[in-house]
Scaffold this motif. Structure first.
Motif: not given
Lengths: 414, 309
Positions: A136-137, A139, A196, A200-203, A206, A278, A281, A350, A354-356, B140, B174-175, B294, B297
């Motif tokens: 899964r990872s 890295l 890698l 990352m869906a949070a970013r 990427w 958004e 940004l 980054m 993630t919180l702006g 945000l 996961k990561v 969110k 996600l």
């Protein structure tokens, strides 16, 4: 017995050289000393010695790592044109590419190590001893493919050089399959490294599927750029038989790769700016800055300018075959890709976090020092390997050669 | 309730079911001897230690005892390190009423007092309260975590506290390259700070900025140290590892509210067992309209926001 002689001979080759050689070694030693001092400081106080914080958890070290994975991958990918165009010194090209890959991977692993909060626990990722999070990872995959790639390149390079030293034909049964295996592996290390970030869906910066193709395209520019300059140096210093046409051909291929890289960049910029969500940004932070936060903006445009000029220099046959403009192009490509695949990839991913929140990152002196040291180690590894490999490939250093002869063959300066 | 020093759960949700048990047993046999032998000697045991899930109950107890001794000596008081496992039939969930929150940050400081994070350089806080503009809603780009106010709530603003959302589908787990973080059966995502290598992949993956890194040796004054700890929660962390909110695992698993719920002066914070129809959180879910942060996600948090009024 032969191997002991080989090792003794290698040691002799490395410890003998002209003034320029020792000046170069001294410079590298200074770089490594600086790096050691920087890392000693980081080791005693922790990663707080860097400017990374919770908002930007990866930065300069990981940026350098990413760029160098590209260099490592592309060095071996040069094997493909060597085969396709039936270059005569194919063996030399392959071996030099592999030596560059070994040095680049060494630097990659060091950059990851200096970035770790607990380098003392690195065994936790080793299968059997630790608990690698496969599959899964990404890295843990990266650690695997990078080490396999390093091992394959080491085996091929040592086998070829040792066989030449012993004055016997290297075993094609070992050489050909391993070289062929190293080609998908080269694509693999770069793809896994791209994934890698990509995964990352949070970013959002990427999390674009264009990322892996862009990695490969830019690597096809930066890796060969190193080798082109190296080929010229070695040709002059040692009489290694590399034809002008071969160099120009690589330059032409680099022009296509750079075109593709710029096209992919354009596609990405179009999508971001036209859809204007958004997620724009991060792209805006890199190219325009957000409010007063513009640390990367000059670098972004400098990188684009370098890449564009290099593309034109390599595209036009007259500038491609002119040594001055060709080498200028190589340097520009290095600079352009170094920014794009280093800080230009990691930091905007980054910023904002993630919180702006916008935390503007610039490396500390400790980070510069450590990075200097890592590059010093990489260049030293490469210098030593080339110093051994070239006399072997030119036939001056072999099992029957007496020490005096070996020393006489040392015309290479670095 | 289970006694605080019960056996640590090694069950790890469905995604762990496939890991070869025979391999684990073999390794334990091969390395167990060496590990046990080294357990007494300081320093070496860290190098040879196995992953928590590969330790026998006796090894876990030995580990806890060793940590208790170490922390008690360091902080000059009796420190307990529990390993209370997840209770069967429990799935924790959290509700936060955005219309009640006044942005006083009492939760932030109650959390700090309870969970033993580094006080300064780095200052680590697991809860981050964002001040939002009413004219923009939850946006945000207009969030300010550093607001300073003599009196809250400030006109024109509302407040949104963010902490670990204890995702059902946690990107951080996961990561992780070494399985140093995982999801417990009661829904709490935990970190083994004895196993974390400090690569910070999980921090890059977390969409909520919930994970914090010990950039330097944590600064935890002995007087402020909370001696009632849990192995997977608020025990003191070393330098170079990641930490985060665990719904106060040392409290919630013995039937107490998390510190932030207990302190909230306006009752904006609700907590309970999602599988218990009588629980507070179930009442929130049934009578209010909740949403998750969110949601695009698909992390499926155990942390719900709602507007009660």
């Amino acid at each position: 017995m032969g191997f002991v002689r080989f090792l003794k001979g290698c040691a002799r080759l490395v410890t003998q050289g002209g003034k320029a050689y020792w000046a170069w070694i001294a410079a590298l030693s200074v770089a490594i000393g600086i790096g050691t001092a920087g890392y000693a400081r980081q080791f005693s106080v922790g990663l707080i010695a860097t400017n990374m914080r919770d908002q930007i958890t990866w930065a300069f070290y990981i940026g350098n790592f990413t760029f160098l994975v590209g260099v490592a991958a592309a060095a071996v990918l040069l094997v493909i044109p060597a085969y396709v165009y039936h270059w005569k010194p194919i063996k030399e090209v392959v071996v030099l590419g592999e030596l560059l890959a070994i040095s680049a991977i060494t630097m990659c692993l060091l950059f990851v190590l200096v970035d770790m909060g607990r380098p003392d626990r690195f065994l936790h990722i080793v299968p059997g001893l630790g608990s690698p999070n496969w599959p899964r990872s990404l890295l843990s995959w990266d650690a695997l493919v990078l080490n396999v790639y390093l091992a394959v390149n080491l085996v091929v390079a040592v086998h070829v050089l040792y066989s030449l030293f012993m004055r016997r034909e290297y075993s094609r049964k070992i050489f050909v399959p391993l070289v062929l295996f190293s080609i998908p592996l080269a694509v693999g290390i770069h793809t896994v490294t791209a994934f890698l970030y990509n995964g990352m869906a949070a970013r959002p910066y990427w999390n674009a599927s264009i990322l892996a193709p862009r990695f490969i395209a830019s690597a096809f520019c930066s890796g060969p750029a190193v080798l082109l300059i190296l080929f010229q140096v070695l040709r002059k210093a040692t009489g290694l038989d590399i034809k002008d046409e071969a160099i120009w051909k690589v330059a032409e291929l680099m022009a296509y790769a750079m075109f593709f890289n710029l096209f992919l960049l354009g596609a990405e910029l179009f999508k971001e700016y036209y859809s204007h969500t958004e997620h724009l940004l991060y792209t805006r932070y890199y190219w325009q800055g957000i409010g007063g936060h513009r640390a990367l903006v000059p670098f972004a445009w400098a990188s684009l300018a370098c890449s564009l000029v290099a593309f034109l220099l390599f595209l036009i046959p007259r500038t491609r075959t002119n040594w001055v403009t060709l080498n200028l192009g190589c340097i520009l490509i290095w600079a352009g890709v170094y920014i794009e695949k280093g800080m230009g990839l990691v930091v905007p991913g980054m910023t904002p976090d993630t919180l702006g929140e916008i935390y503007e990152y610039t490396p500390t002196s400790t980070e510069w020092m450590v990075a200097t040291g890592v590059f010093g180690v990489g260049f030293l590894v490469f210098t030593v390997l080339v110093k051994i490999a070239v006399p072997i490939m030119s036939g001056a250093f072999h099992v029957e050669a007496r020490p005096a002869e070996g020393a006489a063959a040392q015309t290479l300066t670095r | 309730m289970t006694p605080p020093n019960g056996r640590l759960t090694v069950l790890n949700g469905e995604e762990e079911a496939g890991t070869g048990h025979s391999r684990r047993a073999f390794l334990q046999m091969a390395l167990g001897g060496a590990a046990v032998a080294a357990l007494g000697a300081c320093g070496a045991e860290d190098l040879l230690r196995r992953h928590l899930h590969e330790l026998s109950p006796e090894d876990v107890q030995a580990l806890l005892a060793r940590l208790e001794k170490k922390y008690s000596a360091r902080y000059g008081k009796k420190v307990t390190v529990a390993a209370t496992p997840a209770l069967p039939g429990v799935e924790f969930a959290y509700g936060l009423d955005l219309s009640r929150c006044i942005g006083c940050r009492r939760c932030v400081y109650a959390c700090v007092r309870e969970n033993n994070p580094s006080r300064r350089n780095p200052q680590i806080q697991w809860i981050r309260v964002l001040e939002m503009d009413k004219e923009h809603g939850v946006d945000l780009q207009h969030a300010n975590p550093y607001y300073e106010a003599d009196l809250v709530p400030r006109p024109g603003h509302f407040y949104m506290p963010v902490q670990c959302q204890q995702c059902r589908n946690p990107p951080c787990v996961k990561v992780c390259p070494v399985k140093a973080t995982w999801k417990e059966p009661d829904g709490i995502v935990v970190i083994d700070s004895e196993w974390c290598i400090g690569c910070r992949c999980c921090m890059a993956a977390c969409p909520y900025g919930a994970r914090k890194f010990n950039w330097a040796e944590p600064d935890l004054p002995a007087a402020e140290m909370n001696p009632v700890t849990h192995y997977l929660g608020n025990r003191p962390r070393p330098r170079g590892v990641v930490e985060k909110c665990t719904f106060c695992i040392q409290r919630s698993r013995v039937g107490r509210y998390p510190a932030c719920v207990e302190i909230c002066p306006v009752g904006a914070r609700k907590f309970g067992n999602l599988l218990d129809p009588q629980s507070e959180i179930r009442r929130v879910m049934e009578t209010k309209r909740v949403f998750v942060f969110k949601e695009d996600l698909a992390t499926e948090p155990h942390f719900y926001y709602f507007y009660a009024t």
